[in-house]
Design a protein around this motif. Sequence first.
Motif, PDB file in Angstrom:
ATOM      1  N   HIS A  78       0.840  -1.199   0.000  1.00  0.00           N
ATOM      2  CA  HIS A  78       0.000   0.000   0.000  1.00  0.00           C
ATOM      3  C   HIS A  78       0.876   1.250   0.000  1.00  0.00           C
ATOM      4  O   HIS A  78       0.672   2.172  -0.805  1.00  0.00           O
ATOM      5  CB  HIS A  78      -0.914  -0.021   1.228  1.00  0.00           C
ATOM      6  N   PHE A  79       1.857   1.268   0.894  1.00  0.00           N
ATOM      7  CA  PHE A  79       2.746   2.432   0.962  1.00  0.00           C
ATOM      8  C   PHE A  79       3.691   2.483  -0.243  1.00  0.00           C
ATOM      9  O   PHE A  79       4.053   3.569  -0.723  1.00  0.00           O
ATOM     10  CB  PHE A  79       3.532   2.415   2.264  1.00  0.00           C
ATOM     11  N   GLY A  80       4.090   1.313  -0.744  1.00  0.00           N
ATOM     12  CA  GLY A  80       4.951   1.282  -1.911  1.00  0.00           C
ATOM     13  C   GLY A  80       4.282   1.838  -3.155  1.00  0.00           C
ATOM     14  O   GLY A  80       4.924   2.492  -3.988  1.00  0.00           O
ATOM     15  N   ASP A  81       2.966   1.598  -3.280  1.00  0.00           N
ATOM     16  CA  ASP A  81       2.222   2.116  -4.418  1.00  0.00           C
ATOM     17  C   ASP A  81       1.793   3.574  -4.226  1.00  0.00           C
ATOM     18  O   ASP A  81       1.465   4.255  -5.193  1.00  0.00           O
ATOM     19  CB  ASP A  81       0.973   1.259  -4.680  1.00  0.00           C
ATOM     20  N   ARG A  82       1.795   4.044  -2.984  1.00  0.00           N
ATOM     21  CA  ARG A  82       1.373   5.427  -2.724  1.00  0.00           C
ATOM     22  C   ARG A  82       2.550   6.369  -2.448  1.00  0.00           C
ATOM     23  O   ARG A  82       2.536   7.522  -2.870  1.00  0.00           O
ATOM     24  CB  ARG A  82       0.398   5.459  -1.535  1.00  0.00           C
ATOM     25  N   LEU A  83       3.571   5.873  -1.748  1.00  0.00           N
ATOM     26  CA  LEU A  83       4.688   6.738  -1.364  1.00  0.00           C
ATOM     27  C   LEU A  83       5.961   6.461  -2.141  1.00  0.00           C
ATOM     28  O   LEU A  83       6.885   7.285  -2.115  1.00  0.00           O
ATOM     29  CB  LEU A  83       4.970   6.582   0.140  1.00  0.00           C
ATOM     30  N   GLY A  84       6.040   5.289  -2.761  1.00  0.00           N
ATOM     31  CA  GLY A  84       7.230   4.964  -3.524  1.00  0.00           C
ATOM     32  C   GLY A  84       7.903   3.688  -3.058  1.00  0.00           C
ATOM     33  O   GLY A  84       7.742   3.250  -1.921  1.00  0.00           O
ATOM     34  N   ARG A  85       8.679   3.101  -3.977  1.00  0.00           N
ATOM     35  CA  ARG A  85       9.325   1.820  -3.692  1.00  0.00           C
ATOM     36  C   ARG A  85      10.493   1.970  -2.714  1.00  0.00           C
ATOM     37  O   ARG A  85      10.685   1.157  -1.813  1.00  0.00           O
ATOM     38  CB  ARG A  85       9.867   1.221  -5.003  1.00  0.00           C
ATOM     39  N   LYS A  86      11.293   3.042  -2.878  1.00  0.00           N
ATOM     40  CA  LYS A  86      12.523   3.205  -2.105  1.00  0.00           C
ATOM     41  C   LYS A  86      12.250   3.318  -0.610  1.00  0.00           C
ATOM     42  O   LYS A  86      12.830   2.594   0.202  1.00  0.00           O
ATOM     43  CB  LYS A  86      13.293   4.428  -2.596  1.00  0.00           C
ATOM     44  N   ARG A  87      11.379   4.237  -0.217  1.00  0.00           N
ATOM     45  CA  ARG A  87      11.109   4.444   1.207  1.00  0.00           C
ATOM     46  C   ARG A  87      10.516   3.199   1.854  1.00  0.00           C
ATOM     47  O   ARG A  87      10.810   2.885   3.016  1.00  0.00           O
ATOM     48  CB  ARG A  87      10.162   5.641   1.380  1.00  0.00           C
ATOM     49  N   THR A  88       9.697   2.500   1.116  1.00  0.00           N
ATOM     50  CA  THR A  88       9.089   1.285   1.661  1.00  0.00           C
ATOM     51  C   THR A  88      10.132   0.204   1.897  1.00  0.00           C
ATOM     52  O   THR A  88      10.091  -0.509   2.904  1.00  0.00           O
ATOM     53  CB  THR A  88       8.001   0.773   0.699  1.00  0.00           C
ATOM     54  N   LEU A  89      11.088   0.079   0.987  1.00  0.00           N
ATOM     55  CA  LEU A  89      12.135  -0.931   1.142  1.00  0.00           C
ATOM     56  C   LEU A  89      13.033  -0.633   2.340  1.00  0.00           C
ATOM     57  O   LEU A  89      13.524  -1.552   3.011  1.00  0.00           O
ATOM     58  CB  LEU A  89      12.968  -1.019  -0.136  1.00  0.00           C
ATOM     59  N   VAL A  90      13.270   0.622   2.632  1.00  0.00           N
ATOM     60  CA  VAL A  90      14.029   0.981   3.837  1.00  0.00           C
ATOM     61  C   VAL A  90      13.264   0.550   5.087  1.00  0.00           C
ATOM     62  O   VAL A  90      13.837   0.021   6.046  1.00  0.00           O
ATOM     63  CB  VAL A  90      14.314   2.499   3.869  1.00  0.00           C
ATOM     64  N   ALA A  91      11.953   0.743   5.088  1.00  0.00           N
ATOM     65  CA  ALA A  91      11.122   0.361   6.224  1.00  0.00           C
ATOM     66  C   ALA A  91      11.112  -1.153   6.437  1.00  0.00           C
ATOM     67  O   ALA A  91      11.186  -1.629   7.589  1.00  0.00           O
ATOM     68  CB  ALA A  91       9.699   0.876   6.030  1.00  0.00           C
ATOM     69  N   THR A  92      11.019  -1.928   5.357  1.00  0.00           N
ATOM     70  CA  THR A  92      11.015  -3.389   5.518  1.00  0.00           C
ATOM     71  C   THR A  92      12.344  -3.883   6.084  1.00  0.00           C
ATOM     72  O   THR A  92      12.377  -4.781   6.931  1.00  0.00           O
ATOM     73  CB  THR A  92      10.743  -4.095   4.175  1.00  0.00           C
ATOM     74  N   LEU A  93      13.437  -3.274   5.657  1.00  0.00           N
ATOM     75  CA  LEU A  93      14.756  -3.686   6.128  1.00  0.00           C
ATOM     76  C   LEU A  93      14.916  -3.425   7.622  1.00  0.00           C
ATOM     77  O   LEU A  93      15.422  -4.268   8.365  1.00  0.00           O
ATOM     78  CB  LEU A  93      15.838  -2.952   5.339  1.00  0.00           C
ATOM     79  N   LEU A  94      14.490  -2.256   8.081  1.00  0.00           N
ATOM     80  CA  LEU A  94      14.589  -1.924   9.505  1.00  0.00           C
ATOM     81  C   LEU A  94      13.697  -2.837  10.353  1.00  0.00           C
ATOM     82  O   LEU A  94      14.111  -3.295  11.426  1.00  0.00           O
ATOM     83  CB  LEU A  94      14.202  -0.466   9.720  1.00  0.00           C
ATOM     84  N   THR A  95      12.490  -3.091   9.884  1.00  0.00           N
ATOM     85  CA  THR A  95      11.572  -3.958  10.627  1.00  0.00           C
ATOM     86  C   THR A  95      12.150  -5.354  10.801  1.00  0.00           C
ATOM     87  O   THR A  95      12.138  -5.923  11.900  1.00  0.00           O
ATOM     88  CB  THR A  95      10.211  -4.040   9.912  1.00  0.00           C
ATOM     89  N   MET A  96      12.681  -5.914   9.718  1.00  0.00           N
ATOM     90  CA  MET A  96      13.254  -7.247   9.780  1.00  0.00           C
ATOM     91  C   MET A  96      14.468  -7.290  10.699  1.00  0.00           C
ATOM     92  O   MET A  96      14.596  -8.170  11.556  1.00  0.00           O
ATOM     93  CB  MET A  96      13.651  -7.717   8.382  1.00  0.00           C
ATOM     94  N   GLY A  97      15.376  -6.333  10.565  1.00  0.00           N
ATOM     95  CA  GLY A  97      16.605  -6.350  11.346  1.00  0.00           C
ATOM     96  C   GLY A  97      16.365  -6.244  12.840  1.00  0.00           C
ATOM     97  O   GLY A  97      16.965  -6.972  13.638  1.00  0.00           O
ATOM     98  N   LEU A  98      15.481  -5.355  13.241  1.00  0.00           N
ATOM     99  CA  LEU A  98      15.220  -5.165  14.666  1.00  0.00           C
ATOM    100  C   LEU A  98      14.493  -6.378  15.266  1.00  0.00           C
ATOM    101  O   LEU A  98      14.785  -6.797  16.391  1.00  0.00           O
ATOM    102  CB  LEU A  98      14.399  -3.892  14.876  1.00  0.00           C
ATOM    103  N   ALA A  99      13.549  -6.949  14.525  1.00  0.00           N
ATOM    104  CA  ALA A  99      12.834  -8.135  15.020  1.00  0.00           C
ATOM    105  C   ALA A  99      13.780  -9.318  15.173  1.00  0.00           C
ATOM    106  O   ALA A  99      13.710 -10.081  16.149  1.00  0.00           O
ATOM    107  CB  ALA A  99      11.691  -8.485  14.080  1.00  0.00           C
ATOM    108  N   THR A 100      14.694  -9.482  14.217  1.00  0.00           N
ATOM    109  CA  THR A 100      15.643 -10.593  14.264  1.00  0.00           C
ATOM    110  C   THR A 100      16.600 -10.458  15.437  1.00  0.00           C
ATOM    111  O   THR A 100      16.865 -11.430  16.162  1.00  0.00           O
ATOM    112  CB  THR A 100      16.438 -10.667  12.948  1.00  0.00           C
TER     113      THR A 100
END
Length: 444
Positions: A78-100
């Motif tokens: 949803h955010f990737g289609d509305r705000l852009g691919r780049k910012r969304t990919l940064v968010a997924t990376l941070l979410t995964m790293g902190l959870a791990t």
Amino acid sequence: MTDDARVPLATLRRIAVAGGIGTVIEYYDFFIFATAAALVFPKVFFPALGSAAGTTAAFATLGVAFVARPVGSVLFGHFGDRLGRKRTLVATLLTMGLATAAVGLMPTASRIGMIAPILVVALRFLQGLAVGGEWAGATLMAAENAPVARRGFWSVFGSFGGSVGLVLASCTFLVTGATMSEQAFDEVGWRIPFLSSLLLVGIGLVVRLRIEETAVFTEEAARRGTAPVPLAEAIRRQPREVLFACGLLVMVFAFYYIAVSYFLTYGTSHLRLSRTTVLALSLVPATMFGVSMAASAWLSDRIGRKRIIVAANLIAVPWALVLFPVVEAGGVITYCVCATVTVAIAGIAYGPIGAFLPELFATRYRYTASGATYNAAGILGAAIPPVIAAPIMDSYGSLAFGGFLAVLCLISLVSILALPDNRHVRMDGGASATESDSGTVTAV
């Protein structure tokens, strides 16, 4: 910039590296959890359940991520289609790293009781959310920039990261386990791979922050605006593509996670192989997955993506039936060969997918539709088979479980036969690809 405008080779390489390194990190994080679930979690988080039930519970925990992945694909899509691919990919990376990293700090059940597995499930859910939004964004960055004639080749780098991530995860556990006693590994050693991910996340962030948003997205947003609710628009405009795309990857997920995750437990518990042996052997199928995937992606630009995916699924059906009977009858070499062939079949089907799925959908909802359909297949293909494998084989034999796998392969075969091969369409929806009145994307 459109598909007809040539993107500099240096830019394509930078995008490929950014997509690849991000998925390497995310899938490294994802796979160390899968490895730990097979080797350690039954003892440290589910000791009260006993060996068999503890293993089932650990794989059920693993499966939570595959329920979360479609949710993550819709959320981040949803955010990737509305705000852009780049910012969304940064968010997924941070979410995964902190959870791990949080999993690596988690107290065991012997210290805090049932709260421990509950928290692990919650963190696994966050991992699933992140990886659910990762694949589509990473592949779109390449697919929306690549020239039409080489889109399959450039789009595979986001998928290729999964293979490298698996190799890194296996190597980390192999080195950690080989240099520690079993007791030390169960108490402390398994945490090292999880905590090490923080360093990788830092590297990935630096790389991803240096890439630019895709011109296809920015031009579409400027020309027509963004979709208010991308998933709803995708279902309304392209219901047929959404439906069959959900079944497209069921075989790939099933074969891959049976071979790289359940095989670890099967090798140690049924074949009595040592933990070090199964971890070392896992490097062979992990490497083959990357090779087969890269080769099929390259070939898909020449002979078509659909032909390759159909061929892989046709081979997968009989292989599913004979896989476990063959493994049971052999030894170490047979075990390794069967795992390798299984992931090679999956890799052949998977290679063209990085271009095939984005080519199906319009730009306005491409991130959401590609990610949601990709991850919907994970629920049936990846979450369920490792959990039910042991109970089915114990009660009905390995042939019965093979029959179940064969049915999953048939679902993927029917799905790919029902979808078009759009490898010649343009990603910007211009002269080579337009939405018809019904909303479907057609080549013109």
